[in-house]
Design a protein around this motif. Sequence first.
Motif, PDB file in Angstrom:
ATOM      1  N   ASN A  82      57.740  44.886  62.096  1.00 38.05           N
ATOM      2  CA  ASN A  82      56.423  45.299  62.627  1.00 38.05           C
ATOM      3  C   ASN A  82      55.858  46.714  61.628  1.00 38.05           C
ATOM      4  O   ASN A  82      56.662  47.466  61.139  1.00 38.05           O
ATOM      5  N   GLY A  83      54.803  46.769  61.703  1.00 41.39           N
ATOM      6  CA  GLY A  83      53.984  47.930  61.088  1.00 41.39           C
ATOM      7  C   GLY A  83      52.591  48.194  61.758  1.00 41.39           C
ATOM      8  O   GLY A  83      52.099  47.604  62.496  1.00 41.39           O
ATOM      9  N   ARG A  84      52.313  49.600  61.248  1.00 45.11           N
ATOM     10  CA  ARG A  84      51.191  50.014  61.722  1.00 45.11           C
ATOM     11  C   ARG A  84      50.525  50.647  60.734  1.00 45.11           C
ATOM     12  O   ARG A  84      50.700  51.215  59.864  1.00 45.11           O
ATOM     13  N   PHE A  85      48.947  50.291  60.923  1.00 49.25           N
ATOM     14  CA  PHE A  85      48.113  50.685  60.109  1.00 49.25           C
ATOM     15  C   PHE A  85      47.252  51.949  60.558  1.00 49.25           C
ATOM     16  O   PHE A  85      46.772  51.513  61.638  1.00 49.25           O
ATOM     17  N   TYR A  86      47.224  52.907  59.950  1.00 44.85           N
ATOM     18  CA  TYR A  86      46.209  54.105  60.479  1.00 44.85           C
ATOM     19  C   TYR A  86      45.177  54.179  59.313  1.00 44.85           C
ATOM     20  O   TYR A  86      45.396  54.287  58.356  1.00 44.85           O
ATOM     21  N   VAL A  87      43.931  54.322  59.888  1.00 44.54           N
ATOM     22  CA  VAL A  87      42.784  54.682  59.088  1.00 44.54           C
ATOM     23  C   VAL A  87      41.902  55.809  59.638  1.00 44.54           C
ATOM     24  O   VAL A  87      41.833  55.947  61.049  1.00 44.54           O
ATOM     25  N   TYR A  88      42.404  56.959  59.084  1.00 44.36           N
ATOM     26  CA  TYR A  88      41.903  58.136  59.884  1.00 44.36           C
ATOM     27  C   TYR A  88      40.630  58.763  58.844  1.00 44.36           C
ATOM     28  O   TYR A  88      40.618  59.098  57.726  1.00 44.36           O
ATOM     29  N   GLY A  89      39.666  59.422  59.598  1.00 47.49           N
ATOM     30  CA  GLY A  89      38.545  60.175  58.772  1.00 47.49           C
ATOM     31  C   GLY A  89      38.052  61.145  59.691  1.00 47.49           C
ATOM     32  O   GLY A  89      37.827  61.092  60.826  1.00 47.49           O
ATOM     33  N   ASP A  90      37.833  62.560  59.274  1.00 47.59           N
ATOM     34  CA  ASP A  90      37.149  63.481  59.998  1.00 47.59           C
ATOM     35  C   ASP A  90      35.989  63.865  59.242  1.00 47.59           C
ATOM     36  O   ASP A  90      35.791  63.489  58.152  1.00 47.59           O
ATOM     37  N   LEU A  91      35.319  64.780  59.816  1.00 46.26           N
ATOM     38  CA  LEU A  91      34.053  65.268  59.427  1.00 46.26           C
ATOM     39  C   LEU A  91      34.092  67.159  58.812  1.00 46.26           C
ATOM     40  O   LEU A  91      33.265  67.589  58.907  1.00 46.26           O
TER      41      LEU A  91
END
Length: 598
Positions: A152-161
């Motif tokens: 099992n894996g978890r993919f995190y895509v994060y973006g801020d301004l």
Amino acid sequence: MIKLSSLVTRTWLVTMLAIGICFFTTTQVYGMIYQKNIEKNYLKDFENSIYSLVGILEEDPEFVVENIDKLRAYDSHLMLMVKMEDEEPVYSSNVNLDEHLNDLNEVIANSKTENALDSGGNSLIVDKVKFNGKQNTPFILKIQNFKMNNKNGRFYVYGDLSFLNDTNSKMSTWAAIIGILYVIIGILLFYYFQNRLGGPLTQLRDIAYDYAKNDFSKQAKSNYKDELAQLALAMNKMGKSLEVTGAATRQEKELLENIVTSISTGVLYYNQDKTLLMSNPLGDEFLQHLYRSGQIAKTTIPEVLEYRIDSVIRFPEKVSYDNNIDDYYYNITLIPLFDENLESVRGVLVSIQNITKEKRLDIMRNDFINNISHELRTPLVMIQGYSEAILDDVAETQEEKKEMAKIIGEESIRMNRMVNEMLDSSRMEAGFINLIKLDVDFEEFFKNLFTRFATMSEKNAIQLKLTLDPNLDSYYMDEDKMNQVFVNLINNAIRHTSMTNKENKKVEIWVHLDKIMDEVLIEVIDNGTGISEEDIPYVFDRFYKADKSRMVTKENKTGTGIGLSIVKNIIEAHSGFVEVKSVINEQTRFIVHLPYLD
């Protein structure tokens, strides 16, 4: 000093308020719209990139894990992280990895993120978070679960301004700079208004005050061609017009004042409220006579005038009547003055003509006619009676006839003297008087006079005395005319002194020099009955007789009332004048003033 009541200050405040509102509104609205649009666009781009990455993840998880650094090409502002079960997380490389990890930890600590993680499902979180206590920053976080190699894996895509914060900071800096420029421009604008608007208006105000004080020496400056310059030119023209009009008005007022002051008619002007607004000296004299007579109190309108003024105001017609105050006679005329519409009376002009002299002249003429008739009748009756006695031989002896003839001669001389006095008086009043001047010795001149009155003075027990200044031996004058002067004065003095019961009766002539006034003074002094104060101003008038009520005898005749008038005319012909001072029952002094001829 800034005054809120100043037009410049209020204009400046309104202008600055309008500019400030426009600046603030524009800045705020622009900032909000710009920021919202940018955030919306970036978040949409982030979301598109995230779904693309999720699509790749679903097709080939191994490719995503192995090439996580290359996947950053989709968007350099996104941070990627893969967390496999029992393995260390793998990140996309980034120069600010530590900072982004810290930001990611802040995001993970967010309540929405914690709920999503606890649920264990796939989630797309869009929210705001404060990084290190700073302003709220929008972020987007995609949590996608996947399996790879039975793990099992978890993919995190994060973006801020957060990268937009620098832009916001720069905008705030520029807003501050613009605010400072706003203040500077406001100060410069105030001084511009003050110099361009306030200065000229202040100058025009001061000049208007000067014009109000009849000072037209200053002129308004007009260096520009705007409305204020036109107003300054109009003010200058108005000043010239006011100066010319004021000068003409002052001249007319001065002329009117001189006319009103110099006319022989008293003037009083009352308004509708019966308040005295104007008067001339003769009008004031009329009121003073009323005050002295006790008819009215000062500052109070005379009752007789008040009644007449009320009548003229109610019935606007000219009214004229005579009034007697003590021994003064006045003809009073009331004239209504109308307003501009000629409908109502705005005031009443009271014209006062002093007719005292005319009244007294009438009285004196009547007295003179009665007196001269009596004076002429007596000698005529005596002449007629004695002539008839001689013709009818009533006188028996020659001596009786001579006595009657002597009486007839004396009465004729008396009549001739009276006629001559009247003729002399008429000629002198008309200005016909010829002087034959000689150097006359005073001592001899007055001793001859005393000789003439010796019998009359001895009969009345009156002492005649002459006192001469040692420095005055003679005077250059007409001896006959001066003889006529002092015959009248000495005769009057003896006559009035003889009417008293005093033991020491005397008539003195004192001739002396007044060195201060450079005059020769000849005083005729007696201690007789005196002259009343009210009679003194009129004793030198023709036909006036101060003793007209006294009973007279043959030896003490009153005369015609023109003797002192002749005295006055002769002395004035010698360039002098005569005055009288008297105290009733004590002393009377007739003082002849003649110029000293060295």
